[in-house]
Design a protein around this motif. Structure first.
Motif, PDB file in Angstrom:
ATOM      1  N   LEU A 144       0.830  -1.204   0.000  1.00 37.82           N
ATOM      2  CA  LEU A 144       0.000   0.000   0.000  1.00 37.82           C
ATOM      3  C   LEU A 144       0.865   1.255   0.000  1.00 37.82           C
ATOM      4  O   LEU A 144       0.612   2.206  -0.743  1.00 37.82           O
ATOM      5  N   LEU A 145       1.897   1.258   0.836  1.00 35.59           N
ATOM      6  CA  LEU A 145       2.791   2.411   0.879  1.00 35.59           C
ATOM      7  C   LEU A 145       3.568   2.545  -0.432  1.00 35.59           C
ATOM      8  O   LEU A 145       3.768   3.659  -0.926  1.00 35.59           O
ATOM      9  N   ALA A 146       3.987   1.417  -0.989  1.00 39.59           N
ATOM     10  CA  ALA A 146       4.717   1.459  -2.260  1.00 39.59           C
ATOM     11  C   ALA A 146       3.832   2.012  -3.371  1.00 39.59           C
ATOM     12  O   ALA A 146       4.284   2.796  -4.214  1.00 39.59           O
ATOM     13  N   GLY A 147       2.557   1.622  -3.376  1.00 44.01           N
ATOM     14  CA  GLY A 147       1.633   2.132  -4.376  1.00 44.01           C
ATOM     15  C   GLY A 147       1.411   3.626  -4.221  1.00 44.01           C
ATOM     16  O   GLY A 147       1.348   4.368  -5.206  1.00 44.01           O
ATOM     17  N   PHE A 148       1.296   4.081  -2.976  1.00 45.57           N
ATOM     18  CA  PHE A 148       1.140   5.513  -2.727  1.00 45.57           C
ATOM     19  C   PHE A 148       2.371   6.269  -3.211  1.00 45.57           C
ATOM     20  O   PHE A 148       2.260   7.330  -3.827  1.00 45.57           O
ATOM     21  N   TYR A 149       3.555   5.711  -2.963  1.00 45.62           N
ATOM     22  CA  TYR A 149       4.784   6.379  -3.381  1.00 45.62           C
ATOM     23  C   TYR A 149       4.841   6.502  -4.902  1.00 45.62           C
ATOM     24  O   TYR A 149       5.242   7.539  -5.431  1.00 45.62           O
ATOM     25  N   ARG A 150       4.442   5.445  -5.594  1.00 49.48           N
ATOM     26  CA  ARG A 150       4.469   5.507  -7.064  1.00 49.48           C
ATOM     27  C   ARG A 150       3.550   6.603  -7.577  1.00 49.48           C
ATOM     28  O   ARG A 150       3.789   7.184  -8.642  1.00 49.48           O
ATOM     29  N   GLY A 151       2.496   6.919  -6.806  1.00 49.38           N
ATOM     30  CA  GLY A 151       1.610   8.007  -7.192  1.00 49.38           C
ATOM     31  C   GLY A 151       2.276   9.361  -7.128  1.00 49.38           C
ATOM     32  O   GLY A 151       1.793  10.326  -7.736  1.00 49.38           O
ATOM     33  N   LEU A 152       3.402   9.450  -6.414  1.00 52.26           N
ATOM     34  CA  LEU A 152       4.144  10.705  -6.312  1.00 52.26           C
ATOM     35  C   LEU A 152       5.177  10.855  -7.428  1.00 52.26           C
ATOM     36  O   LEU A 152       5.770  11.921  -7.577  1.00 52.26           O
ATOM     37  N   ARG A 153       5.404   9.790  -8.196  1.00 55.77           N
ATOM     38  CA  ARG A 153       6.519   9.766  -9.148  1.00 55.77           C
ATOM     39  C   ARG A 153       6.480  10.932 -10.133  1.00 55.77           C
ATOM     40  O   ARG A 153       7.500  11.594 -10.364  1.00 55.77           O
ATOM     41  N   GLU A 154       5.321  11.190 -10.728  1.00 53.50           N
ATOM     42  CA  GLU A 154       5.244  12.248 -11.719  1.00 53.50           C
ATOM     43  C   GLU A 154       5.529  13.615 -11.095  1.00 53.50           C
ATOM     44  O   GLU A 154       6.218  14.445 -11.689  1.00 53.50           O
ATOM     45  N   ARG A 155       5.018  13.827  -9.894  1.00 48.59           N
ATOM     46  CA  ARG A 155       5.247  15.102  -9.232  1.00 48.59           C
ATOM     47  C   ARG A 155       6.725  15.289  -8.893  1.00 48.59           C
ATOM     48  O   ARG A 155       7.287  16.374  -9.086  1.00 48.59           O
ATOM     49  N   GLN A 156       7.381  14.229  -8.395  1.00 49.49           N
ATOM     50  CA  GLN A 156       8.779  14.381  -8.044  1.00 49.49           C
ATOM     51  C   GLN A 156       9.658  14.507  -9.285  1.00 49.49           C
ATOM     52  O   GLN A 156      10.671  15.224  -9.268  1.00 49.49           O
ATOM     53  N   GLN A 157       9.268  13.860 -10.374  1.00 51.71           N
ATOM     54  CA  GLN A 157      10.016  13.990 -11.621  1.00 51.71           C
ATOM     55  C   GLN A 157       9.984  15.437 -12.102  1.00 51.71           C
ATOM     56  O   GLN A 157      11.012  16.016 -12.486  1.00 51.71           O
ATOM     57  N   ARG A 158       8.804  16.034 -12.061  1.00 51.71           N
ATOM     58  CA  ARG A 158       8.671  17.426 -12.483  1.00 51.71           C
ATOM     59  C   ARG A 158       9.454  18.362 -11.556  1.00 51.71           C
ATOM     60  O   ARG A 158      10.133  19.280 -12.006  1.00 51.71           O
ATOM     61  N   MET A 159       9.363  18.119 -10.260  1.00 54.48           N
ATOM     62  CA  MET A 159      10.063  18.961  -9.292  1.00 54.48           C
ATOM     63  C   MET A 159      11.572  18.904  -9.503  1.00 54.48           C
ATOM     64  O   MET A 159      12.263  19.926  -9.431  1.00 54.48           O
ATOM     65  N   THR A 160      12.103  17.721  -9.793  1.00 55.34           N
ATOM     66  CA  THR A 160      13.544  17.589 -10.030  1.00 55.34           C
ATOM     67  C   THR A 160      13.952  18.329 -11.293  1.00 55.34           C
ATOM     68  O   THR A 160      14.974  19.027 -11.306  1.00 55.34           O
ATOM     69  N   ALA A 161      13.172  18.177 -12.355  1.00 54.48           N
ATOM     70  CA  ALA A 161      13.488  18.866 -13.607  1.00 54.48           C
ATOM     71  C   ALA A 161      13.530  20.374 -13.401  1.00 54.48           C
ATOM     72  O   ALA A 161      14.433  21.066 -13.901  1.00 54.48           O
ATOM     73  N   GLU A 162      12.570  20.907 -12.652  1.00 54.55           N
ATOM     74  CA  GLU A 162      12.545  22.344 -12.401  1.00 54.55           C
ATOM     75  C   GLU A 162      13.685  22.779 -11.499  1.00 54.55           C
ATOM     76  O   GLU A 162      14.241  23.865 -11.651  1.00 54.55           O
ATOM     77  N   SER A 163      14.051  21.925 -10.543  1.00 55.32           N
ATOM     78  CA  SER A 163      15.071  22.295  -9.561  1.00 55.32           C
ATOM     79  C   SER A 163      16.465  22.370 -10.165  1.00 55.32           C
ATOM     80  O   SER A 163      17.289  23.190  -9.737  1.00 55.32           O
ATOM     81  N   VAL A 164      16.775  21.495 -11.134  1.00 51.84           N
ATOM     82  CA  VAL A 164      18.147  21.449 -11.661  1.00 51.84           C
ATOM     83  C   VAL A 164      18.285  22.098 -13.035  1.00 51.84           C
ATOM     84  O   VAL A 164      19.402  22.182 -13.544  1.00 51.84           O
ATOM     85  N   ARG A 165      17.181  22.557 -13.629  1.00 51.43           N
ATOM     86  CA  ARG A 165      17.270  23.170 -14.964  1.00 51.43           C
ATOM     87  C   ARG A 165      18.219  24.364 -14.924  1.00 51.43           C
ATOM     88  O   ARG A 165      18.061  25.285 -14.136  1.00 51.43           O
ATOM     89  N   GLY A 166      19.214  24.324 -15.786  1.00 49.09           N
ATOM     90  CA  GLY A 166      20.162  25.425 -15.883  1.00 49.09           C
ATOM     91  C   GLY A 166      21.118  25.527 -14.709  1.00 49.09           C
ATOM     92  O   GLY A 166      21.861  26.508 -14.589  1.00 49.09           O
ATOM     93  N   ARG A 167      21.141  24.514 -13.842  1.00 45.45           N
ATOM     94  CA  ARG A 167      22.005  24.547 -12.658  1.00 45.45           C
ATOM     95  C   ARG A 167      22.859  23.279 -12.637  1.00 45.45           C
ATOM     96  O   ARG A 167      22.550  22.311 -11.982  1.00 45.45           O
TER      97      ARG A 167
END
Length: 211
Positions: A144-167
């Protein structure tokens, strides 16, 4: 067969997740229709679907706003990730064979991320970042926790892309901190991992500043 609306949906969502369409940017139906050589009807359908999912906010006759990542969303996603990944590691350290398998998988994820960094491929870098952390979260035996975490994947992927862009230094820092996290996993040091993970998430997404 993939419909035109599905094609547009996948394209626009991928652009949002990789940061090619940055938060706060306005995008028009005509712009996307011209890029993909489709009519505006499937674009409108895809935009409506993306609005329901929270990625876009539609404005009649003006287009769609790419919804920025809100500070509160960042805090909630990072808090959830820290809790779930630490919980998973605490579970897997009691299973030496599974722990060794996890370490090998983390090594593979880091190789992919290093290659993406060397190639300057930000989308692949962000995807590999999400994969590294997913491997830790999935190592626990709570489905159940693993499934919930996978639901965060798209959000964390986007956050990482924004955080390191140009840096470039930020991306290099992510890799160095992943290596440190990997070593703590290998040592079975749950508390050390928790502290390093919180620092890593703060450095990457909050600029090193906790709330």
């Amino acid at each position: 067969m993939v419909s035109a609306a599905d094609l547009v949906y996948r394209h626009v969502k991928e652009q949002v997740l990789t940061g090619e369409l940055e938060g706060g940017r306005m995008v028009s139906e005509g712009e996307i229709a011209a890029t993909l050589t489709v009519s505006r009807t499937p674009v409108r359908e895809a935009f409506l679907r993306l609005e329901v999912e929270g990625w876009l906010r539609l404005f009649p006759k003006r287009g769609a706003l790419v919804v920025p990542v809100a500070p509160r969303e960042i805090d909630e996603v990072l808090d959830a990730r820290a809790v779930l990944e630490t919980h998973a590691l605490a579970d897997v350290v009691g299973r030496p064979d599974d722990l060794a398998t996890l370490v090998d998988a983390l090594d593979g994820a880091m190789r992919v991320q290093q290659q993406a960094h060397d190639a300057g491929d930000l989308p692949a870098f962000a995807e590999a970042d999400a994969e590294f952390h997913r491997l830790v979260a999935d190592a626990g035996r709570n489905s159940l926790l693993a499934g919930f975490y996978r639901g965060l994947r798209e959000r964390q992927q986007r956050m990482t892309a924004e955080s390191v862009r140009g840096r470039g230094a930020a991306a290099a820092g992510v890799l160095a901190e992943h290596r440190a996290l990997r070593d703590l996993v290998a040592a079975g040091d749950v508390e050390g991992f928790r502290r390093a993970l919180v620092t890593h998430l703060d450095n990457t997404h909050r600029g090193g500043r906790t709330r």
